[in-house]
Design a protein around this motif. Sequence first.
Motif, short mmCIF file in Angstrom:
data_model
loop_
_atom_site.label_atom_id
_atom_site.label_comp_id
_atom_site.label_asym_id
_atom_site.label_seq_id
_atom_site.Cartn_x
_atom_site.Cartn_y
_atom_site.Cartn_z
N THR A 5 0.82 -1.20 0.00
CA THR A 5 0.00 0.00 0.00
C THR A 5 0.86 1.25 0.00
O THR A 5 0.54 2.24 -0.66
CB THR A 5 -0.94 0.00 1.22
OG1 THR A 5 -1.67 -1.22 1.25
CG2 THR A 5 -1.92 1.15 1.15
N VAL A 6 1.98 1.23 0.76
CA VAL A 6 2.88 2.39 0.79
C VAL A 6 3.42 2.68 -0.61
O VAL A 6 3.42 3.83 -1.08
CB VAL A 6 4.04 2.14 1.77
CG1 VAL A 6 5.14 3.17 1.56
CG2 VAL A 6 3.54 2.20 3.21
N VAL A 7 3.88 1.63 -1.30
CA VAL A 7 4.40 1.83 -2.66
C VAL A 7 3.31 2.32 -3.58
O VAL A 7 3.52 3.23 -4.40
CB VAL A 7 5.02 0.51 -3.19
CG1 VAL A 7 5.47 0.68 -4.64
CG2 VAL A 7 6.19 0.08 -2.32
N MET A 151 -2.94 -5.21 -2.95
CA MET A 151 -2.25 -4.01 -2.49
C MET A 151 -1.19 -3.54 -3.48
O MET A 151 -0.88 -2.35 -3.53
CB MET A 151 -1.60 -4.28 -1.13
CG MET A 151 -2.57 -4.69 -0.04
SD MET A 151 -3.83 -3.43 0.24
CE MET A 151 -4.88 -4.26 1.43
N TRP A 152 -0.64 -4.48 -4.27
CA TRP A 152 0.47 -4.12 -5.15
C TRP A 152 0.05 -3.75 -6.56
O TRP A 152 0.69 -2.92 -7.21
CB TRP A 152 1.47 -5.28 -5.22
CG TRP A 152 2.38 -5.34 -4.04
CD1 TRP A 152 2.22 -6.11 -2.91
CD2 TRP A 152 3.59 -4.60 -3.83
NE1 TRP A 152 3.24 -5.88 -2.03
CE2 TRP A 152 4.10 -4.96 -2.57
CE3 TRP A 152 4.28 -3.66 -4.59
CZ2 TRP A 152 5.28 -4.42 -2.05
CZ3 TRP A 152 5.46 -3.12 -4.08
CH2 TRP A 152 5.94 -3.50 -2.83
N THR A 153 -1.02 -4.36 -7.09
CA THR A 153 -1.38 -4.11 -8.49
C THR A 153 -1.78 -2.67 -8.79
O THR A 153 -1.60 -2.23 -9.94
CB THR A 153 -2.49 -5.07 -8.94
OG1 THR A 153 -3.53 -5.12 -7.95
CG2 THR A 153 -1.95 -6.47 -9.16
N PRO A 154 -2.31 -1.87 -7.83
CA PRO A 154 -2.56 -0.46 -8.16
C PRO A 154 -1.30 0.31 -8.56
O PRO A 154 -1.40 1.36 -9.19
CB PRO A 154 -3.15 0.09 -6.85
CG PRO A 154 -3.83 -1.08 -6.23
CD PRO A 154 -2.93 -2.24 -6.54
N VAL A 155 -0.12 -0.23 -8.21
CA VAL A 155 1.12 0.42 -8.64
C VAL A 155 1.18 0.47 -10.17
O VAL A 155 1.66 1.45 -10.75
CB VAL A 155 2.34 -0.32 -8.07
CG1 VAL A 155 3.64 0.27 -8.62
CG2 VAL A 155 2.33 -0.26 -6.54
N LEU A 156 0.67 -0.58 -10.83
CA LEU A 156 0.68 -0.60 -12.29
C LEU A 156 -0.15 0.54 -12.86
O LEU A 156 0.26 1.21 -13.83
CB LEU A 156 0.13 -1.94 -12.79
CG LEU A 156 0.92 -3.19 -12.41
CD1 LEU A 156 0.17 -4.44 -12.85
CD2 LEU A 156 2.30 -3.15 -13.04
#
Length: 523
Positions: A5-7, A151-156
């Motif tokens: 989430t932070v990333v 939590m990580w895929t929104p970075v894309l």
Amino acid sequence: MALGTVVSRATGLIRQVLQAAALGTGLLASTYNTANTVPTSLYTLLIGGALNAVLVPQLVRARATQPDEGRAYEQRLVTLVLCVLGVGTALAVWAAPQIVSLYMRDTPDSHEAFELTVVFARFLLPQIFFYGLFSILGQVLNAREQFGAMMWTPVLNNVVLIGMFGAYLGLMTIPERVEDITTTQVQLLGIGTTAGIALQALALIPFVRAAGFRFHPRFDWRGTGLGKSVHAAKWTLLFVLANQVALIVITNYANAADQELPQAGAGYSAYTYAQTIWMLPQSIVTVSLVTALLPRMSKAAAEGRIPDLRADLSQALRLTGVVIVPVGFLFLILGPQISTLLFAHGAADAATAQPLGHMLQAFGLGLIPFSAQYLLLRGFYAFEDTRTPFFMAAWIAVVNIALATACHLLLPTRWAVTGMAAAYTLSYAAGLALTSWLLRKKLGGRIDADGTLRRTYAKLMLAATVAGALGWAAAQACAGVPVAGIWGTALALTAGTVAMGLGYLGTARLLKISELRSLSGLR
């Protein structure tokens, strides 16, 4: 989860800074931001609220009680959700002008802004389907207690938008007015924004397959238990509707401020940027913790283990408070410095970033009741009680609308939306008071009868107050240092933040706030 989430939020912040540099904080930016609000709102209204609050407990129960571990139930649920999303998205694109008219007034003086918002909306409304796909696949993973991918895929998505706004800034002339934006720029913004959400959703497919989920459409919905989910979701739909009514009113008032002062940065875009910054700690800390705890709380409620449910709620409130309370004070003390450092670039400058900073200050301490309210509502959802949260949302919406209307009618245009940010804070304080009382009745007593929660928050407020005073003094001391431009702001913000951090940690240690150590060791 928190790291992902932070990333995600960090890259989202970079994207937002680039967005403000490209579009500014005035009326032009508000046409894009309003159009981008519409698909999120409609998705939430269509099915998003039900997915997040109701269907996770249902999925957990199905996996625990059904012979096939809930696989057939999952197939039917995913099929139903995708059908609703497909029909809803098509209708929304068709009715784009009518939908936009709810959020922005179409007057002779603002007709071009209204028409541009409609054009943006037609590009952006297909996001409804992809938001829903992302959420339902994420909930399938959550029910299997696999939280990382969501939590990580929104970075894309953020990477796509960073590239899009970077191209916009690097390859095109930055327009200052609604009339100056070109068709190519509109297409880049519209297609790029929707493509980012689509990539975010599709990226979850390999993870759900690895978790053992295979999608096979099933339309045999009758008599399979989905009726209970739909019945429970009706109150969640009303809950979302109450929030959306308040959002529509606020957006209308804030867009009216932009139309009256199109270059001042004192309207909807500034409100949106300030609120997004303000919600970062909530997204990183509270949402991550609740996502992990909700399946456990649902199981405790289903098995009648009320003491365990109380313990989970108390622990979540205390652990999140360790971060939420000091950050709320940080926004109150250093809001203008934060907004200037982040948003005084490109199409915006220090003068147009100041209203945003004042809005961030007005939101400030509202982070504390907002986060606590979010957590306490999950106590009701663990019991599959969606009726009570609706009445809480209606109460908050009524208070928010009443106070925002007073700000719109009574305050000067320059300060009206800042007043609305303060109204938002007060409405959640009122909501928290009522929610706490009702949940105490539901649980048959206080969350923690020994008073640990109250003592912890008293210590946190004292530590944050001392830290805030030190941070304000440090920032003011740096304000007189002869450093030009943005570097002076950066110096004041750095000094204030460091002073607050050291003051908070030192005071927390003196007060023996044990949750500070617990949070750092949380697994």
